[in-house]
Design an enzyme around this catalytic site. Structure first.
Site, PDB file in Angstrom:
ATOM      1  N   GLU A  96      42.779  44.229  31.129  1.00 39.61           N
ATOM      2  CA  GLU A  96      41.903  45.091  31.920  1.00 39.61           C
ATOM      3  C   GLU A  96      40.712  45.446  31.031  1.00 39.61           C
ATOM      4  O   GLU A  96      40.886  45.727  29.853  1.00 39.61           O
ATOM      5  CB  GLU A  96      42.600  46.382  32.351  1.00 39.61           C
ATOM      6  CG  GLU A  96      43.759  46.183  33.307  1.00 39.61           C
ATOM      7  CD  GLU A  96      45.082  45.972  32.590  1.00 39.61           C
ATOM      8  OE1 GLU A  96      45.217  46.388  31.418  1.00 39.61           O
ATOM      9  OE2 GLU A  96      45.985  45.369  33.192  1.00 39.61           O
ATOM     10  N   TYR A 108      35.051  37.560  27.231  1.00 39.23           N
ATOM     11  CA  TYR A 108      36.267  37.082  27.892  1.00 39.23           C
ATOM     12  C   TYR A 108      35.969  35.868  28.767  1.00 39.23           C
ATOM     13  O   TYR A 108      36.726  34.896  28.777  1.00 39.23           O
ATOM     14  CB  TYR A 108      36.918  38.198  28.703  1.00 39.23           C
ATOM     15  CG  TYR A 108      37.362  39.374  27.860  1.00 39.23           C
ATOM     16  CD1 TYR A 108      37.973  39.197  26.624  1.00 39.23           C
ATOM     17  CD2 TYR A 108      37.160  40.677  28.286  1.00 39.23           C
ATOM     18  CE1 TYR A 108      38.370  40.278  25.848  1.00 39.23           C
ATOM     19  CE2 TYR A 108      37.559  41.761  27.513  1.00 39.23           C
ATOM     20  CZ  TYR A 108      38.162  41.548  26.297  1.00 39.23           C
ATOM     21  OH  TYR A 108      38.556  42.615  25.535  1.00 39.23           O
TER      22      TYR A 108
END
Length: 137
Positions: A96, A108
């Protein structure tokens, strides 16, 4: 200073709501935890912490001391952490991240994570993006 002290120092200098030293120590002692650190000038300057359970990995934390950011440390650590997770049988990793943390989201995505869903107000002041990376051979 111990490894826990070094990691806690990084934690305090990286997050608005840092984990307590006891939380970090407990997670580091878990046999399910996977840790990667980076040494700069003879001491830990960055860490990535996750966990592998039943073929699933989760990235809990990644932090680099402010003076060592933007040098590729986070990318190197995550690549190494992913390798350790795969060695423990993980087929994928999820995380998250704050929706407003554009730099982290870009990192990411660069490493192959894809958006799974959003969680409104996951953080007090922000939504969370749930992202997932499949480990492929």
């Amino acid at each position: 200073m111990s490894k826990v002290d070094d990691i806690y120092y990084i934690e305090e200098n990286s997050f608005d709501a840092p984990w307590t030293k006891e939380m970090l120590e407990s997670e580091l002692l878990s046999s399910l935890s996977v840790l990667e650190t980076e040494i700069c000038g003879g001491k830990i300057c960055a860490y990535a912490l996750g966990r592998v359970v039943a073929g699933e990995a989760e990235l809990f934390k990644i932090a680099v001391l402010p003076e060592f950011r933007r040098q590729g440390i986070a990318e190197r650590m995550l690549a190494s952490l992913h390798g350790k997770m795969r060695e423990r049988g993980a087929e994928f990793c999820f995380l998250e991240v704050r929706k407003q943390n554009a730099a982290a989201v870009l990192l990411y995505e660069k490493l192959g994570y894809e958006l799974v869903r959003e969680i409104p107000r996951y953080y007090n002041d922000d939504d969370a993006l749930v992202m997932k990376k499949l480990f492929r051979d």
